[in-house]
Design a protein around this motif. Structure first.
Motif, PDB file in Angstrom:
ATOM      1  N   MET A 148      15.001  60.798  36.130  1.00 21.58           N
ATOM      2  CA  MET A 148      15.369  59.661  36.302  1.00 21.58           C
ATOM      3  C   MET A 148      16.967  59.160  36.133  1.00 21.58           C
ATOM      4  SD  MET A 148      12.096  57.444  35.030  1.00 21.58           S
ATOM      5  CE  MET A 148      12.942  55.778  35.706  1.00 21.58           C
ATOM      6  N   GLU A 149      17.575  59.886  35.009  1.00 20.93           N
ATOM      7  CA  GLU A 149      18.725  59.944  35.019  1.00 20.93           C
ATOM      8  C   GLU A 149      19.587  60.529  35.943  1.00 20.93           C
ATOM      9  OE1 GLU A 149      21.753  57.984  33.138  1.00 20.93           O
ATOM     10  OE2 GLU A 149      19.845  58.030  32.348  1.00 20.93           O
ATOM     11  N   ASN A 150      19.193  61.383  36.727  1.00 21.93           N
ATOM     12  CA  ASN A 150      19.667  62.154  37.834  1.00 21.93           C
ATOM     13  C   ASN A 150      19.591  61.340  38.986  1.00 21.93           C
ATOM     14  OD1 ASN A 150      20.608  64.382  36.404  1.00 21.93           O
ATOM     15  ND2 ASN A 150      18.942  65.620  36.775  1.00 21.93           N
ATOM     16  N   ALA A 151      18.407  60.887  39.079  1.00 20.75           N
ATOM     17  CA  ALA A 151      18.234  59.930  40.171  1.00 20.75           C
ATOM     18  C   ALA A 151      19.137  58.821  40.360  1.00 20.75           C
ATOM     19  CB  ALA A 151      16.922  59.650  40.564  1.00 20.75           C
ATOM     20  N   LYS A 152      19.286  58.052  39.061  1.00 20.70           N
ATOM     21  CA  LYS A 152      20.210  56.854  39.099  1.00 20.70           C
ATOM     22  C   LYS A 152      21.772  57.527  39.462  1.00 20.70           C
ATOM     23  CE  LYS A 152      17.674  54.149  35.781  1.00 20.70           C
ATOM     24  NZ  LYS A 152      17.450  53.426  34.701  1.00 20.70           N
ATOM     25  N   TRP A 153      21.978  58.522  38.919  1.00 22.16           N
ATOM     26  CA  TRP A 153      23.459  58.898  39.203  1.00 22.16           C
ATOM     27  C   TRP A 153      23.602  59.200  40.744  1.00 22.16           C
ATOM     28  CZ3 TRP A 153      25.736  63.338  41.242  1.00 22.16           C
ATOM     29  CH2 TRP A 153      27.154  63.474  40.741  1.00 22.16           C
ATOM     30  N   ASN A 154      22.620  59.902  41.132  1.00 23.56           N
ATOM     31  CA  ASN A 154      22.890  60.034  42.795  1.00 23.56           C
ATOM     32  C   ASN A 154      22.779  58.832  43.463  1.00 23.56           C
ATOM     33  OD1 ASN A 154      22.763  62.894  42.476  1.00 23.56           O
ATOM     34  ND2 ASN A 154      20.418  63.186  42.529  1.00 23.56           N
ATOM     35  N   VAL A 155      22.059  57.779  42.934  1.00 29.01           N
ATOM     36  CA  VAL A 155      21.889  56.493  43.629  1.00 29.01           C
ATOM     37  C   VAL A 155      23.295  55.994  43.514  1.00 29.01           C
ATOM     38  CG1 VAL A 155      21.456  54.033  43.509  1.00 29.01           C
ATOM     39  CG2 VAL A 155      19.669  55.824  43.682  1.00 29.01           C
ATOM     40  N   GLY A 156      24.239  56.051  42.408  1.00 29.65           N
ATOM     41  CA  GLY A 156      25.470  55.469  42.396  1.00 29.65           C
ATOM     42  C   GLY A 156      26.469  56.260  43.241  1.00 29.65           C
ATOM     43  N   ARG A 157      26.157  57.502  43.206  1.00 27.84           N
ATOM     44  CA  ARG A 157      27.018  58.299  44.015  1.00 27.84           C
ATOM     45  C   ARG A 157      26.988  57.961  45.618  1.00 27.84           C
ATOM     46  NH1 ARG A 157      26.553  64.637  43.983  1.00 27.84           N
ATOM     47  NH2 ARG A 157      24.557  63.810  45.176  1.00 27.84           N
ATOM     48  N   SER A 158      25.497  57.850  45.946  1.00 22.20           N
ATOM     49  CA  SER A 158      25.372  57.393  47.292  1.00 22.20           C
ATOM     50  C   SER A 158      25.904  56.049  47.628  1.00 22.20           C
ATOM     51  CB  SER A 158      23.936  57.318  47.572  1.00 22.20           C
ATOM     52  OG  SER A 158      23.377  58.503  47.566  1.00 22.20           O
ATOM     53  N   ARG A 159      25.961  54.884  46.728  1.00 20.33           N
ATOM     54  CA  ARG A 159      26.383  53.863  47.006  1.00 20.33           C
ATOM     55  C   ARG A 159      27.947  53.690  47.090  1.00 20.33           C
ATOM     56  NH1 ARG A 159      22.892  49.795  43.049  1.00 20.33           N
ATOM     57  NH2 ARG A 159      21.114  50.162  44.384  1.00 20.33           N
ATOM     58  N   SER A 160      28.563  54.513  46.479  1.00 24.86           N
ATOM     59  CA  SER A 160      30.125  54.428  46.360  1.00 24.86           C
ATOM     60  C   SER A 160      30.343  55.166  47.807  1.00 24.86           C
ATOM     61  CB  SER A 160      30.512  55.375  45.255  1.00 24.86           C
ATOM     62  OG  SER A 160      30.275  54.868  43.896  1.00 24.86           O
ATOM     63  N   ARG A 161      29.762  56.127  48.268  1.00 30.46           N
ATOM     64  CA  ARG A 161      30.175  56.798  49.358  1.00 30.46           C
ATOM     65  C   ARG A 161      29.835  55.986  50.611  1.00 30.46           C
ATOM     66  NH1 ARG A 161      27.131  61.300  48.967  1.00 30.46           N
ATOM     67  NH2 ARG A 161      25.494  60.522  50.051  1.00 30.46           N
ATOM     68  N   PHE A 162      28.539  55.191  50.635  1.00 31.26           N
ATOM     69  CA  PHE A 162      28.121  54.270  51.668  1.00 31.26           C
ATOM     70  C   PHE A 162      29.363  53.194  51.818  1.00 31.26           C
ATOM     71  CE2 PHE A 162      26.471  50.406  53.422  1.00 31.26           C
ATOM     72  CZ  PHE A 162      25.668  50.918  54.550  1.00 31.26           C
ATOM     73  N   LEU A 176      21.241  54.329  53.188  1.00 29.30           N
ATOM     74  CA  LEU A 176      20.931  53.215  52.598  1.00 29.30           C
ATOM     75  C   LEU A 176      19.633  53.722  51.829  1.00 29.30           C
ATOM     76  CD1 LEU A 176      21.364  50.401  54.996  1.00 29.30           C
ATOM     77  CD2 LEU A 176      22.362  50.589  52.838  1.00 29.30           C
ATOM     78  N   ARG A 177      18.970  54.539  52.359  1.00 30.32           N
ATOM     79  CA  ARG A 177      17.441  55.202  51.558  1.00 30.32           C
ATOM     80  C   ARG A 177      17.971  55.636  50.253  1.00 30.32           C
ATOM     81  NH1 ARG A 177      15.166  56.418  57.290  1.00 30.32           N
ATOM     82  NH2 ARG A 177      13.916  54.606  57.409  1.00 30.32           N
ATOM     83  N   THR A 178      18.973  56.616  50.472  1.00 33.68           N
ATOM     84  CA  THR A 178      19.553  57.279  49.197  1.00 33.68           C
ATOM     85  C   THR A 178      20.296  56.016  48.068  1.00 33.68           C
ATOM     86  OG1 THR A 178      21.488  58.189  50.235  1.00 33.68           O
ATOM     87  CG2 THR A 178      19.544  59.481  50.247  1.00 33.68           C
ATOM     88  N   SER A 179      20.550  54.873  48.615  1.00 35.79           N
ATOM     89  CA  SER A 179      21.320  54.023  47.895  1.00 35.79           C
ATOM     90  C   SER A 179      20.106  52.985  47.238  1.00 35.79           C
ATOM     91  CB  SER A 179      22.350  53.457  48.597  1.00 35.79           C
ATOM     92  OG  SER A 179      23.220  54.165  49.139  1.00 35.79           O
ATOM     93  N   VAL A 180      19.122  53.077  47.609  1.00 36.83           N
ATOM     94  CA  VAL A 180      18.234  52.092  46.868  1.00 36.83           C
ATOM     95  C   VAL A 180      17.717  52.789  45.504  1.00 36.83           C
ATOM     96  CG1 VAL A 180      15.893  51.092  47.187  1.00 36.83           C
ATOM     97  CG2 VAL A 180      17.215  51.084  49.235  1.00 36.83           C
TER      98      VAL A 180
END
Length: 127
Positions: free
Chosen positions: A90-104, A63-67
């Protein structure tokens, strides 16, 4: 603890890839509250709670990586190179958030089953 768990389950079940950043942050706060409450009970229900807390630790990390990262960063005073690098980061961070959300979202049903199994064992111990 059960009430906090139910709140977390409800909030996480409602999440999807397009949920608001506030919804993801609320799920994280629920997980943090459950973590605090379960830490108090850990000595009483060591083995069954240990498994549930292990799963909760992973939920917290995910969840922390999905915020979402804040996107209102001030650019005043930065060179063009620094601004570019910040934008790229910031673009990389947004991409990582999206990936984390999908995995979660994908892993959530299996996690619920594991936590419920641990909770069932805790209830047996109470009897």
């Amino acid at each position: 603890v059960e009430q906090a768990l139910l709140i977390l389950f409800d909030r996480c079940r409602a999440l999807d890839q397009h949920s608001s950043d506030d919804a993801w942050a609320a799920a994280l706060r629920s997980a943090e509250q459950l973590d605090a409450a379960s830490a108090i009970l850990a000595p009483l229900f060591h083995k069954p709670l240990r498994k549930a807390r292990k799963e909760l630790t992973q939920i917290l990390e995910d969840l922390r990586t999905s915020v979402a990262v804040p996107d209102d960063i001030e650019l005043v005073g930065l060179t063009a190179q620094e601004a570019f690098e910040l934008g790229r980061d910031m673009e990389n961070a947004k991409w990582n958030v999206g990936r984390s959300r999908s995995r979660f979202i994908e892993e959530w049903p299996d996690r619920v089953a594991r936590v419920r199994k641990s909770l069932k064992k805790m209830r047996k111990k109470l009897k």
